[in-house]
Enzyme design. Structure first.
Site, mmCIF file in Angstrom:
data_model
loop_
_atom_site.group_PDB
_atom_site.id
_atom_site.type_symbol
_atom_site.label_atom_id
_atom_site.label_comp_id
_atom_site.label_asym_id
_atom_site.label_seq_id
_atom_site.Cartn_x
_atom_site.Cartn_y
_atom_site.Cartn_z
ATOM 1 N N GLY A 1 -15.559 -9.979 25.213
ATOM 2 C CA GLY A 1 -14.330 -10.421 24.541
ATOM 3 C C GLY A 1 -14.589 -10.299 23.046
ATOM 4 N N ARG B 1 -10.085 -11.325 19.770
ATOM 5 C CA ARG B 1 -9.181 -12.350 19.219
ATOM 6 C C ARG B 1 -9.665 -13.731 19.696
ATOM 7 N NH1 ARG B 1 -6.547 -9.846 23.471
ATOM 8 N NH2 ARG B 1 -6.265 -11.242 25.260
ATOM 9 N N ASN C 1 -17.936 -14.528 26.796
ATOM 10 C CA ASN C 1 -16.715 -15.204 26.350
ATOM 11 C C ASN C 1 -15.443 -14.637 26.981
ATOM 12 O OD1 ASN C 1 -14.793 -16.397 24.136
ATOM 13 N ND2 ASN C 1 -14.577 -14.176 23.950
ATOM 14 N N TYR D 1 -9.272 -20.170 38.368
ATOM 15 C CA TYR D 1 -9.922 -20.312 37.049
ATOM 16 C C TYR D 1 -11.011 -21.387 37.111
ATOM 17 C CZ TYR D 1 -10.114 -20.925 31.920
ATOM 18 O OH TYR D 1 -10.509 -21.012 30.610
HETATM 19 P P1 NDP Z 1 -7.782 -15.094 24.497
HETATM 20 O O1 NDP Z 1 -6.831 -14.713 25.575
HETATM 21 O O2 NDP Z 1 -7.264 -15.396 23.144
HETATM 22 O O3 NDP Z 1 -8.936 -13.975 24.366
HETATM 23 C C1 NDP Z 1 -9.566 -13.503 25.514
HETATM 24 C C2 NDP Z 1 -10.647 -12.522 25.136
HETATM 25 O O4 NDP Z 1 -11.227 -12.029 26.342
HETATM 26 C C3 NDP Z 1 -10.102 -11.344 24.364
HETATM 27 O O5 NDP Z 1 -10.985 -10.936 23.365
HETATM 28 C C4 NDP Z 1 -9.978 -10.275 25.442
HETATM 29 O O6 NDP Z 1 -10.147 -8.986 24.904
HETATM 30 C C5 NDP Z 1 -11.147 -10.618 26.352
HETATM 31 N N1 NDP Z 1 -10.896 -10.098 27.690
HETATM 32 C C6 NDP Z 1 -9.992 -10.531 28.594
HETATM 33 N N2 NDP Z 1 -10.014 -9.735 29.681
HETATM 34 C C7 NDP Z 1 -10.945 -8.789 29.436
HETATM 35 C C8 NDP Z 1 -11.414 -7.669 30.163
HETATM 36 N N3 NDP Z 1 -10.938 -7.364 31.383
HETATM 37 N N4 NDP Z 1 -12.387 -6.892 29.617
HETATM 38 C C9 NDP Z 1 -12.872 -7.166 28.377
HETATM 39 N N5 NDP Z 1 -12.480 -8.222 27.648
HETATM 40 C C10 NDP Z 1 -11.515 -9.016 28.166
HETATM 41 O O7 NDP Z 1 -8.572 -16.342 25.082
HETATM 42 P P2 NDP Z 1 -9.488 -17.440 24.389
HETATM 43 O O8 NDP Z 1 -10.050 -16.949 23.127
HETATM 44 O O9 NDP Z 1 -8.732 -18.706 24.418
HETATM 45 O O10 NDP Z 1 -10.619 -17.572 25.502
HETATM 46 C C11 NDP Z 1 -11.965 -17.177 25.300
HETATM 47 C C12 NDP Z 1 -12.805 -17.837 26.373
HETATM 48 O O11 NDP Z 1 -12.694 -19.252 26.253
HETATM 49 C C13 NDP Z 1 -12.349 -17.500 27.796
HETATM 50 O O12 NDP Z 1 -13.471 -17.367 28.633
HETATM 51 C C14 NDP Z 1 -11.566 -18.738 28.199
HETATM 52 O O13 NDP Z 1 -11.544 -18.925 29.589
HETATM 53 C C15 NDP Z 1 -12.358 -19.819 27.490
HETATM 54 N N6 NDP Z 1 -11.618 -21.058 27.310
HETATM 55 C C16 NDP Z 1 -10.489 -21.096 26.527
HETATM 56 C C17 NDP Z 1 -9.810 -22.286 26.372
HETATM 57 C C18 NDP Z 1 -8.583 -22.406 25.544
HETATM 58 O O14 NDP Z 1 -7.990 -23.498 25.524
HETATM 59 N N7 NDP Z 1 -8.164 -21.406 24.799
HETATM 60 C C19 NDP Z 1 -10.255 -23.502 27.063
HETATM 61 C C20 NDP Z 1 -11.435 -23.346 27.847
HETATM 62 C C21 NDP Z 1 -12.094 -22.160 27.951
HETATM 63 P P3 NDP Z 1 -9.164 -7.727 25.258
HETATM 64 O O15 NDP Z 1 -7.862 -8.268 25.704
HETATM 65 O O16 NDP Z 1 -9.126 -6.981 23.963
HETATM 66 O O17 NDP Z 1 -9.890 -6.981 26.324
#
Ligand code: NDP
Length: 236
Positions: free
Chosen positions: A10, A13, A79, A144
């Site tokens: 990730g 963003r 992440n 999840y």
């Molecule tokens: P976002 O949706 O803002 O960002 C998700 C990130 O994961 C992006 O950079 C995206 O990159 C990447 N990602 C998603 N799917 C893929 C894929 N198939 N391959 C490669 N990269 C992927 O989420 P958050 O920043 O909020 O979440 C980050 C982490 O924190 C996650 O694991 C989430 O479960 C965890 N989390 C978040 C919480 C919250 O309240 N926001 C609470 C608890 C945990 P791209 O789309 O460019 O591939």
């Protein structure tokens, strides 16, 4: 501070981007694996490897490229994550498997692929992003929660496997953090959530990034196998 290297899944963003910015400020060179690229220019110390972490072969080969370029890896952050919420009665196999695959299986593959590097180096900090939902569960998020609880079990097991080689493995369990993931919530859902948070506010990505910075650093050198909740006191 001497230069160090970090790999993160990730990072394009949200929380991952905040983690990258924090690591850069600490003189890390960072390789991030995601489908899309960070929109702003963060300079020559950040390298994007286009990768869908749900594609196991692509993930392994992308990691190998990152490790080859980095040479040594001080920090690995798992992440990348997605949600596909719904009550279990209506949850499709696809929505269950996609979440497990992208959140949990990618974390397993990343740790396995880098295990040789870490064990050979005899140092390193692996930080896996779980969730408070993985600790306490959540109606409508069985997929999840299972993926995030799985990350905790995986991390504790690896902490035991790797400890004798000086490699630490910890989890961060964020609560509700303001990112595109939580943007999907309605205003009334957000109000209900904030009501349940002892500190009475949603968290910012930088708050999770600060915890990563701590777990990445020598300030946490006696901490392994732990789950640190960054959640305004939701889980205690
Ligand atoms: P976002 O949706 O803002 O960002 C998700 C990130 O994961 C992006 O950079 C995206 O990159 C990447 N990602 C998603 N799917 C893929 C894929 N198939 N391959 C490669 N990269 C992927 O989420 P958050 O920043 O909020 O979440 C980050 C982490 O924190 C996650 O694991 C989430 O479960 C965890 N989390 C978040 C919480 C919250 O309240 N926001 C609470 C608890 C945990 P791209 O789309 O460019 O591939």
């Amino acid at each position: 501070m001497e230069k160090r290297n970090a790999i993160i899944t990730g990072g394009s963003r949200g929380i991952g981007l905040a983690i990258i910015k924090n690591l850069l400020a600490d003189n890390y060179e960072v390789w991030y694996l995601s489908r899309s690229e960070i929109e702003e220019d963060l300079g020559s110390m950040v390298h994007h490897i286009a990768c869908d972490v749900g594609d196991k072969e692509a993930l392994e080969s992308s990691l190998k490229i990152a490790v080859k370029e980095a040479g040594t890896v001080n920090v690995l952050v798992n992440n990348a994550g997605i949600t596909r919420d719904g009550l279990i009665m209506r949850m499709s196999n696809e929505n269950f498997e996609d979440v497990i695959n992208i959140n949990l299986t990618s974390t397993f593959i990343t740790c396995r692929t880098l295990s040789r590097t870490f064990l050979k180096q005899k140092f390193g900090s692996i930080i896996n992003i779980s969730s408070v939902v993985g600790v306490v569960g959540n109606g409508g998020q069985a997929n999840y929660a299972a993926s995030k609880a799985g990350i905790i079990g995986l991390s504790k097991s690896l902490a035991k496997e790797f400890a004798s080689r000086g490699v630490r493995v910890n989890c961060i369990a964020p609560g509700f953090i303001e990112t595109s993931m939580t943007d999907k919530l309605t205003e009334s859902q957000k109000e209900m959530i904030v009501e349940q948070i002892p500190l009475k506010k949603m968290g910012k990505p930088e708050m999770v990034a600060d915890c990563v910075k701590f777990l990445a650093s020598d300030a946490s050198s006696y901490i392994t196998g732990q789950v640190i909740c960054v959640d305004g006191g939701m889980v205690m």
